[in-house]
Design a protein around this motif. Structure first.
Motif, short mmCIF file in Angstrom:
data_model
loop_
_atom_site.label_atom_id
_atom_site.label_comp_id
_atom_site.label_asym_id
_atom_site.label_seq_id
_atom_site.Cartn_x
_atom_site.Cartn_y
_atom_site.Cartn_z
N ASP A 150 -68.68 -104.72 -35.76
CA ASP A 150 -67.55 -103.87 -36.59
C ASP A 150 -66.99 -104.79 -37.48
O ASP A 150 -66.52 -104.40 -38.67
CB ASP A 150 -66.75 -103.08 -35.45
N ALA A 151 -66.56 -106.06 -36.94
CA ALA A 151 -66.00 -107.17 -37.83
C ALA A 151 -66.87 -107.51 -39.10
O ALA A 151 -66.26 -107.79 -40.01
CB ALA A 151 -65.40 -108.07 -37.04
N VAL A 152 -68.25 -107.87 -38.72
CA VAL A 152 -68.96 -107.99 -39.79
C VAL A 152 -68.87 -106.94 -40.88
O VAL A 152 -69.02 -107.31 -41.98
CB VAL A 152 -70.36 -108.34 -39.36
N LEU A 153 -68.97 -105.98 -40.50
CA LEU A 153 -69.06 -104.75 -41.26
C LEU A 153 -67.88 -104.62 -42.27
O LEU A 153 -67.96 -104.49 -43.37
CB LEU A 153 -69.28 -103.43 -40.57
N TYR A 154 -66.90 -104.78 -41.62
CA TYR A 154 -65.42 -104.71 -42.36
C TYR A 154 -65.53 -106.04 -43.49
O TYR A 154 -65.41 -105.60 -44.80
CB TYR A 154 -64.21 -104.91 -41.57
N LEU A 155 -65.86 -107.00 -43.04
CA LEU A 155 -65.95 -108.33 -43.98
C LEU A 155 -67.09 -108.18 -45.24
O LEU A 155 -66.75 -108.62 -46.48
CB LEU A 155 -66.19 -109.45 -43.37
N ALA A 156 -68.00 -107.29 -44.79
CA ALA A 156 -69.16 -107.23 -45.68
C ALA A 156 -68.66 -105.86 -46.72
O ALA A 156 -69.28 -105.90 -47.73
CB ALA A 156 -70.56 -106.83 -45.20
N SER A 157 -68.07 -105.22 -46.22
CA SER A 157 -67.61 -103.96 -47.28
C SER A 157 -66.46 -104.22 -48.37
O SER A 157 -65.75 -105.21 -48.25
CB SER A 157 -67.29 -102.85 -46.20
N GLU A 158 -66.46 -103.14 -49.00
CA GLU A 158 -65.43 -103.08 -50.01
C GLU A 158 -63.91 -103.08 -49.34
O GLU A 158 -62.94 -103.21 -50.14
CB GLU A 158 -65.44 -102.18 -51.01
N GLU A 159 -63.97 -102.61 -48.25
CA GLU A 159 -62.65 -102.65 -47.46
C GLU A 159 -62.05 -103.91 -47.50
O GLU A 159 -60.67 -104.10 -47.31
CB GLU A 159 -62.71 -102.08 -46.13
N ALA A 160 -62.89 -104.96 -47.43
CA ALA A 160 -62.47 -106.40 -47.67
C ALA A 160 -62.46 -107.02 -48.76
O ALA A 160 -62.63 -108.24 -49.04
CB ALA A 160 -63.24 -107.25 -46.54
N SER A 161 -62.09 -106.27 -49.90
CA SER A 161 -62.35 -106.81 -51.54
C SER A 161 -61.45 -107.67 -51.62
O SER A 161 -61.89 -108.44 -52.88
CB SER A 161 -62.23 -105.66 -52.20
N TYR A 162 -60.46 -108.10 -51.13
CA TYR A 162 -59.36 -109.06 -51.33
C TYR A 162 -59.41 -110.24 -50.33
O TYR A 162 -58.33 -110.57 -50.36
CB TYR A 162 -57.97 -108.48 -51.57
N VAL A 163 -60.40 -110.11 -49.60
CA VAL A 163 -60.37 -111.12 -48.37
C VAL A 163 -61.49 -112.12 -48.59
O VAL A 163 -62.71 -111.82 -48.83
CB VAL A 163 -60.63 -110.31 -47.17
N THR A 164 -61.30 -113.38 -48.64
CA THR A 164 -62.36 -114.18 -48.95
C THR A 164 -61.80 -115.72 -48.31
O THR A 164 -60.70 -116.06 -48.27
CB THR A 164 -62.88 -114.64 -50.36
N GLY A 165 -62.69 -116.62 -47.82
CA GLY A 165 -62.30 -117.89 -47.28
C GLY A 165 -61.58 -117.78 -45.74
O GLY A 165 -61.00 -118.55 -45.25
N VAL A 166 -61.77 -116.68 -44.96
CA VAL A 166 -61.39 -116.28 -43.84
C VAL A 166 -62.18 -116.28 -42.51
O VAL A 166 -63.19 -115.58 -42.82
CB VAL A 166 -60.63 -114.90 -43.99
N THR A 167 -61.68 -117.11 -41.60
CA THR A 167 -62.69 -116.97 -40.38
C THR A 167 -61.90 -115.98 -39.45
O THR A 167 -60.60 -116.38 -38.78
CB THR A 167 -62.54 -118.26 -39.64
N LEU A 168 -62.27 -114.77 -39.16
CA LEU A 168 -61.79 -113.55 -38.43
C LEU A 168 -61.95 -114.02 -36.99
O LEU A 168 -63.18 -113.95 -36.39
CB LEU A 168 -62.21 -112.21 -38.92
N ASP A 169 -61.12 -114.06 -36.24
CA ASP A 169 -61.08 -114.18 -34.52
C ASP A 169 -61.34 -112.90 -33.94
O ASP A 169 -60.45 -112.02 -34.39
CB ASP A 169 -60.14 -115.17 -34.05
N VAL A 170 -62.29 -112.63 -33.45
CA VAL A 170 -62.64 -111.55 -32.84
C VAL A 170 -62.95 -112.08 -31.02
O VAL A 170 -64.05 -112.00 -30.56
CB VAL A 170 -63.85 -110.54 -33.18
N ALA A 171 -61.64 -112.30 -30.36
CA ALA A 171 -61.82 -113.06 -29.29
C ALA A 171 -60.90 -112.70 -28.13
O ALA A 171 -60.61 -113.49 -27.37
CB ALA A 171 -61.72 -114.45 -29.68
N GLY A 172 -60.36 -111.28 -28.08
CA GLY A 172 -59.66 -110.76 -27.35
C GLY A 172 -58.47 -111.62 -27.03
O GLY A 172 -57.48 -111.53 -25.86
N GLY A 173 -58.05 -112.23 -27.91
CA GLY A 173 -56.70 -112.84 -28.14
C GLY A 173 -56.65 -114.45 -27.79
O GLY A 173 -55.60 -114.99 -27.63
N ARG A 174 -57.90 -114.90 -27.38
CA ARG A 174 -57.87 -116.42 -27.00
C ARG A 174 -57.46 -117.28 -28.13
O ARG A 174 -57.83 -116.79 -29.35
CB ARG A 174 -59.14 -116.65 -26.64
#
Length: 254
Positions: free
Chosen positions: A230-254
């Motif tokens: 789901d996170a990959v889909l978001y970053l690949a889609s136009e929903e993330a059109s203003y997002v670049t250079g970001v490492t998105l943590d999907v880690a349960g809060g760690r």
């Protein structure tokens, strides 16, 4: 209409685990897919599943740490499928050992698998994206980029942590380089994710280690492959059109 309708997406390491989940998620959103993996039998299995769900799939068995494999594979994709819209650099892994016991071969294997593959595939996809002034690239980092207590306690994972920290640095620099061409590049950093490969070792860690995933992750559970997809889909889609250079943590809060 899906969020990836008729877009052409490449996923490396697609035969199982996170790569399989990512390919299924993008396919469900309407993507056409080109899939790489060294596991040819597993690759054909996931390709058949996707085709059964109505997706167009090109399966490409091969090792994307090899320059010739990448060059020939991307040339075939261009010839048979057309322009590439999305690249997901999912290939990764490690040969864990304590740092004082680790061979240079084990270190080099891990760095090559995680970083060389991302470099070769990104380099191969960029000329077409630059010409069209559009495209999205998603790389797989890891919570290990900060060091992972349970892996360190269990078997040692310095090479893997170094490689995944390298992915973070890679996408930060490349984001600057390609932004003038309308191309975005980001990363996803999973925490402990339960797959067929990890299920048994996580159970062992939770039973034996003080610094176990269950104790160290605020949400007190392992994640599921779909949550990474789901996170990959978001970053690949136009929903993330203003997002670049970001490492998105999907880690349960760690």
């Amino acid at each position: 209409m899906g969020r990836m309708q008729d877009k052409l997406a490449i996923v490396t390491g697609a035969a199982n685990g996170l790569g399989e989940a990512i390919a299924l998620r993008l396919g469900a959103e309407g993507a056409r897919l080109a899939l790489f993996d060294i596991d040819s039998a597993g690759l054909e299995r996931i390709a058949a599943t996707l085709r059964g769900q109505g997706a167009q799939v090109l399966a490409l068995p091969g090792d994307v740490t090899e320059e010739t494999v990448v060059q020939q594979g991307f040339a075939r994709i261009a010839a048979e499928c057309g322009a590439i819209d999305v690249l997901v650099n999912n290939v990764g892994g490690s040969r864990n050992q304590r740092i004082w016991e680790m061979s240079a071969e084990a270190w080099d294997f891990t760095i090559r698998l995680n970083l060389r593959s991302a470099f070769l595939c990104t380099r191969a996809v960029l000329p077409g994206m630059m010409e069209r002034k559009s495209g999205a690239i998603v790389c797989m980092s890891s919570g290990a980029k900060e060091g992972t207590p349970w892996s360190a306690a269990h078997s040692g994972a310095a090479a893997y942590s170094a490689a995944k920290a390298g992915i973070h640095g890679f996408i930060r620099d490349v984001a600057w380089e390609v932004a003038p061409y309308g191309i975005r590049i980001n990363a996803v950093a999973p925490g402990p994710i339960e797959t067929d490969r990890t299920r048994a070792v996580f159970a062992e860690m939770n039973a034996t280690l003080e610094h176990s995933p269950k104790r160290m992750v605020p949400m007190a559970r392992a994640g599921q492959p779909r949550e990474i997809a789901d996170a990959v889909l978001y970053l690949a889609s136009e929903e993330a059109s203003y997002v670049t250079g970001v490492t998105l943590d999907v880690a349960g809060g760690r």
